[in-house]
Design an enzyme around this catalytic site. Sequence first.
Site, short mmCIF file in Angstrom:
data_model
loop_
_atom_site.label_atom_id
_atom_site.label_comp_id
_atom_site.label_asym_id
_atom_site.label_seq_id
_atom_site.Cartn_x
_atom_site.Cartn_y
_atom_site.Cartn_z
N ARG A 191 -1.30 9.33 8.83
CA ARG A 191 -1.19 7.90 9.12
C ARG A 191 -0.76 7.11 7.89
NH1 ARG A 191 -4.92 3.46 8.61
NH2 ARG A 191 -6.51 4.90 7.87
N GLU A 244 0.86 -1.20 0.00
CA GLU A 244 0.00 0.00 0.00
C GLU A 244 0.89 1.24 0.00
OE1 GLU A 244 -2.99 -0.26 3.07
OE2 GLU A 244 -4.00 -1.92 2.09
N ARG A 281 -1.05 9.05 1.47
CA ARG A 281 -2.40 9.56 1.18
C ARG A 281 -2.54 11.07 1.13
NH1 ARG A 281 -5.78 5.45 4.87
NH2 ARG A 281 -5.10 3.68 3.64
N HIS A 317 -11.84 10.16 6.12
CA HIS A 317 -11.61 8.73 6.38
C HIS A 317 -11.13 8.43 7.78
CE1 HIS A 317 -10.66 4.62 5.26
NE2 HIS A 317 -9.39 4.77 5.61
N HIS A 331 -9.24 9.86 2.50
CA HIS A 331 -8.78 8.76 1.66
C HIS A 331 -8.90 9.22 0.21
CE1 HIS A 331 -8.20 4.83 -0.07
NE2 HIS A 331 -7.98 4.33 1.14
P1 FAD Z 1 -14.49 1.40 15.54
O1 FAD Z 1 -14.18 0.17 14.83
O2 FAD Z 1 -15.05 2.51 14.75
O3 FAD Z 1 -15.49 1.05 16.71
C1 FAD Z 1 -16.11 2.08 17.46
C2 FAD Z 1 -17.23 1.47 18.25
O4 FAD Z 1 -17.72 2.41 19.19
C3 FAD Z 1 -18.42 1.07 17.42
O5 FAD Z 1 -18.90 -0.16 17.89
C4 FAD Z 1 -19.44 2.17 17.68
O6 FAD Z 1 -20.76 1.79 17.50
C5 FAD Z 1 -19.14 2.45 19.13
N1 FAD Z 1 -19.55 3.78 19.60
C6 FAD Z 1 -19.18 4.99 19.13
N2 FAD Z 1 -19.74 5.96 19.88
C7 FAD Z 1 -20.46 5.35 20.84
C8 FAD Z 1 -21.28 5.81 21.89
N3 FAD Z 1 -21.47 7.11 22.14
N4 FAD Z 1 -21.89 4.90 22.68
C9 FAD Z 1 -21.74 3.57 22.46
N5 FAD Z 1 -20.97 3.08 21.46
C10 FAD Z 1 -20.35 3.96 20.67
N6 FAD Z 1 -7.52 0.80 8.92
C11 FAD Z 1 -6.54 -0.07 8.67
O7 FAD Z 1 -5.57 -0.16 9.43
N7 FAD Z 1 -6.62 -0.89 7.58
C12 FAD Z 1 -7.66 -0.86 6.72
O8 FAD Z 1 -7.71 -1.61 5.77
C13 FAD Z 1 -8.69 0.09 6.95
N8 FAD Z 1 -9.72 0.20 6.08
C14 FAD Z 1 -10.74 1.06 6.39
C15 FAD Z 1 -11.84 1.12 5.55
C16 FAD Z 1 -12.92 1.91 5.86
C17 FAD Z 1 -14.11 1.98 4.94
C18 FAD Z 1 -12.89 2.68 7.06
C19 FAD Z 1 -14.06 3.54 7.43
C20 FAD Z 1 -11.79 2.64 7.88
C21 FAD Z 1 -10.70 1.84 7.55
N9 FAD Z 1 -9.58 1.77 8.37
C22 FAD Z 1 -8.59 0.90 8.09
C23 FAD Z 1 -9.55 2.48 9.65
C24 FAD Z 1 -9.93 1.47 10.75
O9 FAD Z 1 -10.95 0.63 10.28
C25 FAD Z 1 -10.38 2.15 12.01
O10 FAD Z 1 -9.51 3.17 12.37
C26 FAD Z 1 -10.47 1.14 13.14
O11 FAD Z 1 -11.29 0.08 12.76
C27 FAD Z 1 -10.98 1.81 14.39
O12 FAD Z 1 -11.24 0.82 15.35
P2 FAD Z 1 -11.86 1.27 16.74
O13 FAD Z 1 -12.10 0.04 17.52
O14 FAD Z 1 -11.03 2.33 17.32
O15 FAD Z 1 -13.24 1.97 16.34
C1 SIN Z 2 -7.67 0.94 2.41
O1 SIN Z 2 -7.95 -0.24 2.24
O2 SIN Z 2 -7.25 1.70 1.54
C2 SIN Z 2 -7.84 1.49 3.79
C3 SIN Z 2 -6.61 1.24 4.50
C4 SIN Z 2 -6.50 2.18 5.65
O3 SIN Z 2 -7.36 3.00 5.93
O4 SIN Z 2 -5.44 2.09 6.29
#
Ligand code: FAD
Ligand code: SIN
Length: 570
Positions: A398, A136, A302, A363, A256
């Site tokens: 990032r 990537e 990015r 993103h 993104h």
């Molecule tokens: P999240 O996975 O967002 O979880 C947050 C949780 O908190 C959810 O369950 C939500 O419902 C809950 N929540 C929020 N507010 C409240 C509230 N007030 N009360 C109760 N619950 C609440 N990163 C990578 O490293 N590789 C990738 O390939 C990648 N691809 C991505 C693709 C997409 C489309 C997106 C959107 C992001 C991507 N990212 C990627 C970024 C990565 O997915 C996120 O940064 C990561 O998953 C965040 O994890 P987290 O547990 O911190 O939060």
């Molecule tokens: C992607 O698949 O391009 C998302 C990866 C990331 O957010 O790190």
Amino acid sequence: MTMKPERIECDVVVIGSGIGGLSYSLAVAEGNPQLSVAIVTKKEQRESNTNYAQGGIATVMSPLDSFESHLADTIKTGAGLCHPEVVEKVVRRGPQAIKRLTEIGVCFTQLSSGSTSESASEKDSSDKQEFDLALEGGHSAKRVIHADDLTGREIERALLTACRNAPNMRLYENRIASDVLTARSGNGICATGVVTFDSTTERYVIFDARIVMLATGGVGQVYQYTTNPSIATGDGIAMAFRAGAAVANLEFVQFHPTAFYEEAERSLLISEAVRGHGGILRTIKGHAFMQDYDSRADLAPRDIVARAIDSELKKSGESHVLLDISSISTEDIHSRFPNIYQGCLDRGVDITKEAIPVVPSAHYLCGGIRASLEGVTNVKGLLVCGESAHTGMHGANRLASNSLLEAVVMAEFSAEWTVANIEKFSPTFGVAAPEYTRIVNRDTENIILAHERKGLKQLMSDYLGIVRSLDRLSLARERLLNINALIGREFAHLPDVYAALELRNVALVALLMTEMALQRHESRGLHYLADYPEANDSRWKHDSIIEPKSDSVSGLLREIGEISGYHVSD
Ligand code: FAD
Ligand code: SIN
């Protein structure tokens, strides 16, 4: 009329069921089976940014790669603001965290198999597996482990299954957390629980706990167009800030470069792995423009790619650019990117035959609640993990696929810290709930909500986008102060409580993001300020930090405090 909220007692309350919250909960429950863990999540349990992650998790797994190289790529992309000691710890812990994920049943794509299995029980969880590693942007080696192009969905599936089997854990869906409860502790503040609103019963419920973990994810929904699902409203950041936690680097928002060009507010992501696999960005007239901007062309980090697209769109006046994937065979598209193929087909584009229309889309937030890698904040007993945290891992930009890595590694460190330290946190249960939890006659019109939320998202997209200016940021700040004042006054009286609680958070986080952007008079990483187009290392090579309760609290916070009733100083 008023009503007293119900109360539930536990040792640890975790807000969020993404990779951060679930990995942390599992590791705590396993580390000390005596501890009761409550996971609270605001929608259905799998709904999270994690669930939509495509590309994968960056980690050093190949003999052709090294920790030093991953560290160097992360720091280079972070444009001077990464904390090298944090990056080093995360990068070195990566392979162990991946091993742990495979042990609980995550099926990453193998070199030989080419696809993931549906069932965790079919999985050989040995560490001798040969993962298929993707390339990537910004990475100097192939190091992204993935599950086809649905990595997040596979991780959520396995983590939720493991959590369901843990006896000392309970998951509460459809409850939005609204505030962290605090009490005085020595000369500081201590978290004592969380206020939640159950959107099924329409009642407030308080979770009294010794440790509060916020793993609430990102802020994409602050913007009009985002790759993030609707849960990403920055709730944890706003809650932590109101409870007295410092926040850092909120001006660094990652756009993104390649989201499918469509009218929908939540756009389909076209993974960076597609460019890693040979995809080339072109103007509508066919020019492969990335070579004009960076020697790494389409595999530049990015911030560079998103700004290049922005600049090309401004020059041409077109609405989007094209991602040409004609060099990728039809067979490869089907096997490697089945989800993206189907998503585009659903939108009328057969990517085995035509280029993909793409635009940059909000993103990821590089900043967040200021914390150590163990998730420890300046509020006692308040921990944070994942995207809502700022540890110093990502700096001003990032590196692709480092987010899932940081979240899962941080969850492990935080859980180890929790198990080792929880005895120091004696329960302070029964702290009075905020006044708004008792209000049941909500007679204000909901139109305020819809109007302000729409306006705020548009404002952030127009004024706090990829390229910023001091004039636009000042206008945004003024408008956001007014919106905060209005929401602070009205939120408890709006009939749609869930939406009102979210808007209260979105408004506060947007204001904090704008304030930080306004203060940083330079361009660095994801923060590009037209008035100051260069980085200024002598003045700005440090994190932006706002501490709500310090003496140095800015005028802005006093303004919010006065107009919206936030408790910002003691
Ligand atoms: P999240 O996975 O967002 O979880 C947050 C949780 O908190 C959810 O369950 C939500 O419902 C809950 N929540 C929020 N507010 C409240 C509230 N007030 N009360 C109760 N619950 C609440 N990163 C990578 O490293 N590789 C990738 O390939 C990648 N691809 C991505 C693709 C997409 C489309 C997106 C959107 C992001 C991507 N990212 C990627 C970024 C990565 O997915 C996120 O940064 C990561 O998953 C965040 O994890 P987290 O547990 O911190 O939060
Ligand atoms: C992607 O698949 O391009 C998302 C990866 C990331 O957010 O790190």
